[in-house]
Design a protein around this motif. Structure first.
Motif, PDB file in Angstrom:
ATOM      1  N   SER A  62      38.949  64.428  52.448  1.00 19.10           N
ATOM      2  CA  SER A  62      39.272  63.023  52.712  1.00 19.10           C
ATOM      3  C   SER A  62      38.437  62.088  51.857  1.00 19.10           C
ATOM      4  N   LEU A  63      37.208  62.492  51.546  1.00 22.48           N
ATOM      5  CA  LEU A  63      36.348  61.654  50.712  1.00 22.48           C
ATOM      6  C   LEU A  63      36.942  61.442  49.327  1.00 22.48           C
ATOM      7  N   VAL A  64      37.538  62.499  48.754  1.00 20.54           N
ATOM      8  CA  VAL A  64      38.099  62.385  47.407  1.00 20.54           C
ATOM      9  C   VAL A  64      39.600  62.117  47.417  1.00 20.54           C
ATOM     10  N   SER A  65      40.222  62.140  48.604  1.00 15.11           N
ATOM     11  CA  SER A  65      41.682  62.023  48.651  1.00 15.11           C
ATOM     12  C   SER A  65      42.172  60.692  48.089  1.00 15.11           C
ATOM     13  N   GLY A  66      41.446  59.608  48.386  1.00 12.21           N
ATOM     14  CA  GLY A  66      41.863  58.314  47.860  1.00 12.21           C
ATOM     15  C   GLY A  66      41.780  58.249  46.354  1.00 12.21           C
ATOM     16  N   PRO A 202      44.065  53.851  36.492  1.00  9.56           N
ATOM     17  CA  PRO A 202      43.457  54.935  37.261  1.00  9.56           C
ATOM     18  C   PRO A 202      41.935  54.915  37.128  1.00  9.56           C
ATOM     19  N   PRO A 203      41.219  55.529  38.084  1.00 10.04           N
ATOM     20  CA  PRO A 203      39.760  55.613  37.978  1.00 10.04           C
ATOM     21  C   PRO A 203      39.344  56.490  36.804  1.00 10.04           C
ATOM     22  N   ALA A 204      38.073  56.368  36.416  1.00 10.90           N
ATOM     23  CA  ALA A 204      37.565  57.111  35.253  1.00 10.90           C
ATOM     24  C   ALA A 204      37.546  58.613  35.490  1.00 10.90           C
ATOM     25  N   GLY A 205      37.447  59.037  36.706  1.00 10.67           N
ATOM     26  CA  GLY A 205      37.412  60.451  37.037  1.00 10.67           C
ATOM     27  C   GLY A 205      37.286  60.617  38.531  1.00 10.67           C
ATOM     28  N   LEU A 206      37.363  61.873  39.011  1.00  9.64           N
ATOM     29  CA  LEU A 206      37.366  62.128  40.443  1.00  9.64           C
ATOM     30  C   LEU A 206      36.091  61.638  41.107  1.00  9.64           C
ATOM     31  N   GLU A 340      43.854  45.615  45.096  1.00  9.03           N
ATOM     32  CA  GLU A 340      44.944  46.591  44.970  1.00  9.03           C
ATOM     33  C   GLU A 340      44.509  47.885  44.292  1.00  9.03           C
ATOM     34  N   ARG A 341      43.768  47.779  43.196  1.00 11.80           N
ATOM     35  CA  ARG A 341      43.450  48.974  42.410  1.00 11.80           C
ATOM     36  C   ARG A 341      42.523  49.935  43.145  1.00 11.80           C
ATOM     37  N   LEU A 342      41.809  49.447  44.165  1.00  8.32           N
ATOM     38  CA  LEU A 342      40.869  50.285  44.902  1.00  8.32           C
ATOM     39  C   LEU A 342      41.417  50.749  46.239  1.00  8.32           C
ATOM     40  N   ARG A 343      42.652  50.420  46.554  1.00  7.77           N
ATOM     41  CA  ARG A 343      43.129  50.655  47.913  1.00  7.77           C
ATOM     42  C   ARG A 343      43.087  52.138  48.290  1.00  7.77           C
ATOM     43  N   GLY A 344      43.552  53.002  47.401  1.00  6.20           N
ATOM     44  CA  GLY A 344      43.544  54.425  47.722  1.00  6.20           C
ATOM     45  C   GLY A 344      42.153  54.942  47.996  1.00  6.20           C
ATOM     46  N   ARG A 345      41.199  54.557  47.147  1.00  4.88           N
ATOM     47  CA  ARG A 345      39.834  55.043  47.331  1.00  4.88           C
ATOM     48  C   ARG A 345      39.201  54.522  48.610  1.00  4.88           C
ATOM     49  N   VAL A 347      40.788  53.588  51.407  1.00 11.50           N
ATOM     50  CA  VAL A 347      41.404  54.284  52.534  1.00 11.50           C
ATOM     51  C   VAL A 347      40.834  55.697  52.658  1.00 11.50           C
ATOM     52  N   GLY A 348      40.681  56.383  51.523  1.00 13.64           N
ATOM     53  CA  GLY A 348      40.128  57.733  51.560  1.00 13.64           C
ATOM     54  C   GLY A 348      38.705  57.762  52.072  1.00 13.64           C
ATOM     55  N   VAL A 349      37.874  56.843  51.610  1.00 15.03           N
ATOM     56  CA  VAL A 349      36.473  56.805  52.047  1.00 15.03           C
ATOM     57  C   VAL A 349      36.390  56.494  53.534  1.00 15.03           C
ATOM     58  N   MET A 350      37.168  55.521  53.992  1.00 15.04           N
ATOM     59  CA  MET A 350      37.148  55.181  55.411  1.00 15.04           C
ATOM     60  C   MET A 350      37.623  56.358  56.264  1.00 15.04           C
ATOM     61  N   THR A 351      38.619  57.076  55.778  1.00 14.78           N
ATOM     62  CA  THR A 351      39.079  58.266  56.495  1.00 14.78           C
ATOM     63  C   THR A 351      38.002  59.322  56.544  1.00 14.78           C
ATOM     64  N   SER A 352      37.250  59.478  55.454  1.00 20.48           N
ATOM     65  CA  SER A 352      36.194  60.489  55.421  1.00 20.48           C
ATOM     66  C   SER A 352      35.087  60.169  56.417  1.00 20.48           C
ATOM     67  N   PHE A 353      34.793  58.890  56.620  1.00 17.38           N
ATOM     68  CA  PHE A 353      33.825  58.524  57.655  1.00 17.38           C
ATOM     69  C   PHE A 353      34.324  58.967  59.025  1.00 17.38           C
ATOM     70  N   THR A 354      35.634  58.843  59.243  1.00 15.38           N
ATOM     71  CA  THR A 354      36.203  59.263  60.520  1.00 15.38           C
ATOM     72  C   THR A 354      35.952  60.740  60.774  1.00 15.38           C
ATOM     73  N   TYR A 355      36.068  61.550  59.709  1.00 13.12           N
ATOM     74  CA  TYR A 355      35.908  62.990  59.865  1.00 13.12           C
ATOM     75  C   TYR A 355      34.458  63.466  59.768  1.00 13.12           C
ATOM     76  N   ALA A 356      33.556  62.608  59.321  1.00 11.83           N
ATOM     77  CA  ALA A 356      32.223  63.069  58.932  1.00 11.83           C
ATOM     78  C   ALA A 356      31.463  63.757  60.056  1.00 11.83           C
ATOM     79  N   ALA A 357      31.490  63.190  61.256  1.00 19.81           N
ATOM     80  CA  ALA A 357      30.702  63.759  62.343  1.00 19.81           C
ATOM     81  C   ALA A 357      31.500  64.741  63.198  1.00 19.81           C
ATOM     82  N   GLY A 358      32.785  64.942  62.860  1.00 24.20           N
ATOM     83  CA  GLY A 358      33.617  65.848  63.643  1.00 24.20           C
ATOM     84  C   GLY A 358      33.073  67.257  63.761  1.00 24.20           C
ATOM     85  N   PRO A 359      32.641  67.902  62.658  1.00 21.40           N
ATOM     86  CA  PRO A 359      32.122  69.263  62.772  1.00 21.40           C
ATOM     87  C   PRO A 359      30.949  69.390  63.730  1.00 21.40           C
TER      88      PRO A 359
END
Length: 441
Positions: A62-66, A202-206, A340-345, A347-359
């Motif tokens: 999820s961290l890199v998905s955006g 697009p971003p410079a890299g993953l 606009e250009r950062l929206r995917g990233r 959303v992905g970062v915010m989603t990763s925070f959601t999952y971060a403490a799950g394990p």
């Protein structure tokens, strides 16, 4: 002559139908996977291990998905992600039929399937503002509908999962999950929206793109606060669905009741999400957020007492109803504070925070049950969630939910010179249709 673009609801319908089917597949798996593990091992710790094994890949992916969405394009990412999810989930019953499954196989395949989910979720969510714009909907209305559809999926999925487990067993039930992902692929393939194809910037890299998204979220006080609040709440709540409730109903031999409890939560969440758009016009968004958090905590404590089954259903419905507006409010914050250009990233970062403490929550829940017993462990987690909600409620930064958007609607006609009608609140400029021809991406 300046002409107006016609209203197009089809892209929004396709995106939401794909979200529904993908969510139904996940909802079925929410019941089937822990049931499969508990049936094979009889161990709550083993169920927690499988849940943690799915949560750990979710964090990284999820961290890199955006960034993947911003690199490959929104529609393409959704297609590939859901297709790979279908294959990985179908592998569980297929291998069980061929060679038999042990706990190691289940953990490995569940983890593999979890890797692909965040990219599909992120890609569909980043399509939402443009789909709302095409339908000429306010973004708040679209967010409420989107979260309601997601809740509806988990209203249908667990119930279907419980019925199928009783009829054919948990392994074959996972074929339904694979079918949901496959149908979602077909629907997303038909989506045609500005900005859905190959990104122009697009971003410079993953890793560079992911770091840029992380910096943006962390420097924005509201987004950072919402991310941390959600991380804590989800970490304390996920073990309820993934370990505690399954363990309770496995002991009673009642898979259908487990499905009904999860359905009641989802039904409440559907109503809460749908009502959030209207409620947001009548009361302040900060007030709505505070009420949602506190009532969720109180109702979860009630559920943790494990009262008679009808009362459990009532508490479950209240939990869903109260928490329903939280995700639409979080989406609104992201959409109105992110370029606009950062929206995917973002959303992905915010989603990763959601999952971060799950394990950590999953891994702690199993031993807590075996050490303290089910009811005390449940009360401990629910009480901690209520304390977290009470701490978050008075935070001054939540008042910024009611501030004007930092990235307001694009001007009428955008960059194309055409009148496109009133744009939804919070939508920024998206690439014109002629830059994203049908079939691209």
């Amino acid at each position: 002559m300046i002409r107006s673009e016609p209203r197009r609801r089809t892209p929004l319908l396709l995106v939401e139908a794909a979200t529904l089917l993908s969510g139904i597949g996940n909802g079925v798996a929410t019941v089937a996977l822990p049931w499969l593990v508990l049936e094979r091992t009889g161990s709550a710790t083993a169920a927690g291990l499988v849940a943690a094994a799915t949560a750990l890949p979710l964090l990284l992916s999820s961290l890199v998905s955006g960034t993947v969405v911003d690199l490959l394009g929104r529609r393409r990412t959704a297609l590939v992600s859901d297709a790979l999810s279908a294959v990985s989930v179908a592998a569980i019953p297929a291998l069980d039929a061929l060679v038999g499954l042990n706990l190691g196989w289940i953990v490995a395949l569940a983890a593999l399937g979890a890797v692909f989910d965040p990219a599909g979720l992120t890609a569909r969510e980043t399509l939402l503002p443009a789909a709302a714009q095409a339908a000429r909907w306010r973004i708040e209305r679209a967010n409420g509908i989107h979260e309601a559809v997601w809740g509806l999926a988990f209203l249908i999925g667990p119930g279907v999962g419980g019925v199928l487990i009783a009829a054919i067993g948990p392994g074959p039930t996972l074929w339904v999950t694979a079918a949901g992902f496959a149908l979602a692929v077909a629907l997303v393939a038909a989506v045609r929206l500005p900005g859905a194809g190959r990104p122009e910037r697009p971003p410079a890299g993953l890793w560079a793109g992911t770091a840029e998204g992380l910096r943006f979220v962390w420097r924005d006080r509201l987004l950072r606060t919402i991310a941390l609040i959600t991380m804590v709440l989800v970490a304390l709540y996920l073990p309820v669905e993934g370990v505690l409730l399954p363990a309770w109903f496995v002991d009673q031999g009642e898979p259908a009741r487990l499905g009904a409890i999860l359905m009641a939560m989802s039904a409440g969440a559907v109503v809460g999400a749908l009502a959030s758009g209207t409620a947001g016009r009548r009361i302040r968004r900060r007030t709505l957020m505070v009420i949602s958090l506190v009532v969720t905590g109180v109702a979860l404590v009630g559920l943790a007492t494990l009262p008679p089954y009808p009362a459990m259903l009532g508490f479950a419905a209240v939990i869903g109803l109260a928490y329903g507006p939280v995700n639409p409010l979080a989406n609104y914050a992201m959409q109105t504070r992110t370029p606009e250009r950062l929206r995917g990233r973002v959303v992905g970062v915010m989603t990763s925070f959601t999952y971060a403490a799950g394990p950590a929550g999953y891994l702690a829940a199993g031993p807590l049950v075996e050490w303290l017993g089910l009811r005390p462990a449940f009360l401990l987690l629910a009480g901690a969630l209520l304390v977290a909600a009470l701490v978050a409620a008075p935070l001054p930064v939540l008042r910024t939910l009611d501030e004007p958007p930092r990235h307001p609607p694009a001007p009428v006609g955008g960059t194309s010179g055409r009148v496109e009608g009133p744009l939804p609140l919070g939508e920024q400029w998206a690439p014109s249709a002629h830059r994203d021809p049908p079939g691209q991406g």
